[in-house]
Design a protein around this motif. Sequence first.
Motif, short mmCIF file in Angstrom:
data_model
loop_
_atom_site.label_atom_id
_atom_site.label_comp_id
_atom_site.label_asym_id
_atom_site.label_seq_id
_atom_site.Cartn_x
_atom_site.Cartn_y
_atom_site.Cartn_z
N VAL A 1 7.11 -6.16 0.10
CA VAL A 1 5.96 -6.37 0.03
C VAL A 1 5.44 -6.54 -1.11
N SER A 2 3.97 -7.15 -1.52
CA SER A 2 3.75 -7.02 -2.47
C SER A 2 2.30 -7.07 -3.34
N VAL A 3 3.68 -6.50 -4.96
CA VAL A 3 3.13 -5.23 -5.67
C VAL A 3 1.41 -6.32 -6.29
N LYS A 4 -0.25 -5.84 -6.10
CA LYS A 4 -0.96 -5.93 -6.27
C LYS A 4 -1.25 -6.22 -7.76
N PRO A 5 -1.32 -6.85 -8.60
CA PRO A 5 -1.43 -6.29 -9.58
C PRO A 5 -3.34 -4.79 -10.57
N SER A 6 -2.61 -4.49 -10.71
CA SER A 6 -3.88 -3.71 -11.26
C SER A 6 -4.34 -3.95 -12.96
N GLU B 1 1.08 -0.72 -0.17
CA GLU B 1 -0.06 -0.29 0.07
C GLU B 1 0.41 1.18 0.11
N GLY B 2 0.56 2.13 -1.01
CA GLY B 2 1.44 3.31 -0.92
C GLY B 2 2.01 3.49 -2.31
N ILE B 3 2.49 2.15 -3.03
CA ILE B 3 3.00 2.64 -4.60
C ILE B 3 2.13 3.23 -5.27
N PRO B 4 2.52 4.35 -5.42
CA PRO B 4 1.94 5.61 -6.45
C PRO B 4 1.62 4.55 -7.67
N ILE B 5 0.01 5.08 -8.14
CA ILE B 5 -0.65 4.56 -9.18
C ILE B 5 -0.26 5.93 -9.74
N ILE B 6 -0.12 6.74 -11.06
CA ILE B 6 -0.10 7.51 -11.43
C ILE B 6 -0.64 6.98 -13.03
N ASP B 7 -1.74 8.23 -12.91
CA ASP B 7 -2.44 8.39 -14.46
C ASP B 7 -1.63 9.54 -16.03
N LEU B 8 -1.45 8.99 -16.62
CA LEU B 8 -0.57 9.18 -17.52
C LEU B 8 -0.98 10.01 -18.81
N TRP C 1 9.52 5.60 -3.74
CA TRP C 1 9.70 3.92 -3.78
C TRP C 1 11.02 3.42 -5.05
N GLY C 2 10.94 3.91 -6.16
CA GLY C 2 11.37 3.28 -6.88
C GLY C 2 10.93 3.05 -7.47
N PHE C 3 9.29 3.23 -7.36
CA PHE C 3 8.38 1.87 -8.16
C PHE C 3 7.76 2.93 -8.37
N PHE C 4 6.52 2.46 -9.64
CA PHE C 4 5.46 3.65 -9.47
C PHE C 4 4.74 2.75 -10.62
N GLN C 5 3.30 2.44 -10.23
CA GLN C 5 2.43 1.71 -11.65
C GLN C 5 1.41 2.59 -12.50
N ARG D 1 1.61 18.17 -12.67
CA ARG D 1 1.07 17.46 -11.83
C ARG D 1 1.73 15.87 -12.30
N VAL D 2 2.02 15.82 -13.23
CA VAL D 2 2.49 14.47 -13.44
C VAL D 2 3.70 13.96 -13.28
N VAL D 3 4.68 14.67 -13.78
CA VAL D 3 6.09 14.98 -13.00
C VAL D 3 6.24 14.88 -11.87
N THR D 4 5.81 15.69 -10.71
CA THR D 4 5.73 16.02 -9.10
C THR D 4 5.32 14.40 -9.15
N GLU D 5 4.61 13.95 -9.93
CA GLU D 5 3.93 12.56 -9.15
C GLU D 5 5.47 11.43 -9.42
N ILE D 6 5.82 11.63 -10.51
CA ILE D 6 6.95 10.59 -10.63
C ILE D 6 7.64 11.18 -9.90
N GLY D 7 8.47 12.26 -10.00
CA GLY D 7 9.57 12.44 -8.63
C GLY D 7 9.52 11.69 -7.44
N ASN D 8 8.41 12.25 -6.90
CA ASN D 8 8.19 11.84 -5.77
C ASN D 8 8.25 10.15 -5.41
N ALA D 9 7.48 9.80 -6.53
CA ALA D 9 7.37 8.27 -6.73
C ALA D 9 9.17 7.37 -6.78
N CYS D 10 10.04 8.30 -7.03
CA CYS D 10 11.26 7.78 -7.98
C CYS D 10 11.56 7.86 -6.65
N GLU D 11 11.74 8.90 -5.83
CA GLU D 11 12.76 9.45 -4.32
C GLU D 11 11.72 8.31 -3.33
#
Length: 727
Positions: A624-629, A395-402, A437-441, A425-435
Amino acid sequence: MMGEIDPAFIQAIEHRPNPTIIQAEGIPTIDLSIISSLNHLSNTNIDENLGALIAKIGKACEEWGFFQVINHGVSLQKLESVKLAARKFFSLSKQEKMKVGRDEDNPMGYYDCEHTKNVRDWKQVFDFTIKDVVNPLPVSTDDVQTVKSFANRWPDHPPQFRNIAQEYAGDVEKLGFKLMELIALSVGLEANRFNRFFEDQTTSFIRLNHYPPCPAPHLALGVGRHKDAGVLTILAQDDDVEGLEVKRKSDGKWIRVKSVPGSFIINVGDTIQVWSNDKYESVEHRVVVNAEKDRLSIPFFLNAAHYVNVKPLEELVDERNVAKYNEFNWGEFFMTRKNSNFKKLHVDNIQISRFKKLDHKNIIASHLTHTMGEIDPAFIQPVEHRPKTTITDAEGIPIIDLSSITSNNQLRDRNDHIDARDISRVVTEIGNACEKWGFFQVINHGVPLEKLKKAELTTRKFFALSQEEKRKVGRDEAHPMGYYDSEYTRNIRDWKQVFDFTAKDPSFIPVSPDDLAPKELINQWPESLPEFREATQEYAREVEALGFKLLELIAMSLGLKANRLSGYFKDHASFVRLNYYPPCPSPQQVLGVTRHKDAGALTILAQDDVGGLQVLRKSDGEWVSVKPSPGAFIINVGDIIQVWSNNKYESVEHRVMVNSEKDRISIPFFYYPAHYVTVKPLEELVDDQNPPKYREYNWGLFFATKRKSNFKKLQVENLQVSHFKIA
């Protein structure tokens, strides 16, 4: 401060010391006074007192693998003398100590760059053998018949160092032989059963360890977690500065061994584990360091003669307790481990687990319906790296709408109708996710889902072909594209089959670190499945376009121009992997892919609804397991972006679980730059306050070295970006 410690010393989060100390209550302290005057126990009448002592030794070996002894017969005056001499030696200048520095040809003497599990130990050592000239020892693991002598190297200062050290060593060696007699008696053998294994003392040695104060004791270890390979270790440690921690067998917790003045700490080594056929177990241990005080310890490593073949003792095996290990030569084993001290970046230490036979008991205990013959021991993970039975969802791995940017081929030429706020907005979300988690969807990513489904369908059709048919397009060291089913990660075989093909056809990259001339990577396509090539290549083209967009977004999130990274991918050597994970009869012992980090720039992963990907959460080191979306791609930052960003974004460790009932498909796209690209921190992201954290390296050479190790996993360990880290 972080700047005071070389990153080579930094432990992975899950292996760092626990600030809460648990004292090792329960590790037995055994009084040896009733045998301290005896030279040996052969032909000694076993009375009630001696019988009780033997029982205590056996219980300690079985329950702990560790115990302490007092009234052991070793002169405490000699022990204090050798400690004083050791402190004087380690206080000498580096230049003076290096006069007796050890090397690969003669591993006796001083050394300060030892690594355990590829992380540098916070210590200095001085090694010496019981005899001044040890003769003979095997030259190498490739030629065990050819032997050579190893000579001790003694410093000129302090002047009595040699005599003091050797007198102490003689006393401890005698104690070692007495302990071996007690251990033999504890498993029902004759007291002298082990004696013949030590007729020539060719490999036993003493180590003087000095652990200086460490500015980051929460990040570093004096010695990383390990097991001792030899027969027995007899350790003297400082009375006032503790540091040894033992992994308790009952619950796997790290606990501190409290110093008992005048005692020795004894631990069973791997060789006794094999001789006893697992009745006694070699236990993992490590050494923590202190921020204010230095510490000395002096282990004596009692080892067998180099020509001894180690195997379960015939008296301890029968039809009900079959031999659990294949026989191995101790000299070859010893030399492999010794040599690896000087090649830690490339050669992984050999372990006795490599000689383990099929374990039928584990399968029966697990109530599996399959026989052990279906699980090759090469797949079995060490206990500490096996999957947990309880799954923590990520829970918490971001899901980003492109969706706001999918109509644009390139962000630097974005259309006026795209709102700049959406991109921001997308750039900010991706930057936060990379910093964080290193992972995002990503969803609404622009890759047609029908092309993904078509690729998944043809992938299943391919893996359903006969093994003979699949091997017609089998890959090898010279042609690394195609089908393969024997890949190893960290020297453990992965429970999977794969098919690799390049995204660009043709692609060029060196195929060997010994020959850096770029070679064309030839894709191989199965003739019996004509639709396979078209379906997978169409899919690859769509994901390639998504990859370029993601790179532009990541560049912008770092404050760079959108096209800053594009030039590195003009002749990119990216490839697609089709992974197939069959049902596994032992999912509690096996992984589809062992823990690892991705070496490239970016990975774009499609996974089916079965799931299996686990990520090592940066905040607490939990898997932590990444649930398929549905319809989403999982994106993770690779090592190259970690280097380019100068550690602002981190490549995160991940692994793949397997399922006992369902098979699973996943399709990662590995985004790689051109083979001629030199990877280093980007100049815009470094300055005096944030200097480069990595030396530059050539991607083609790096890739070729990693590729080569896929076919030689038992001997060669994968190169990592950590090897290029600047102190």
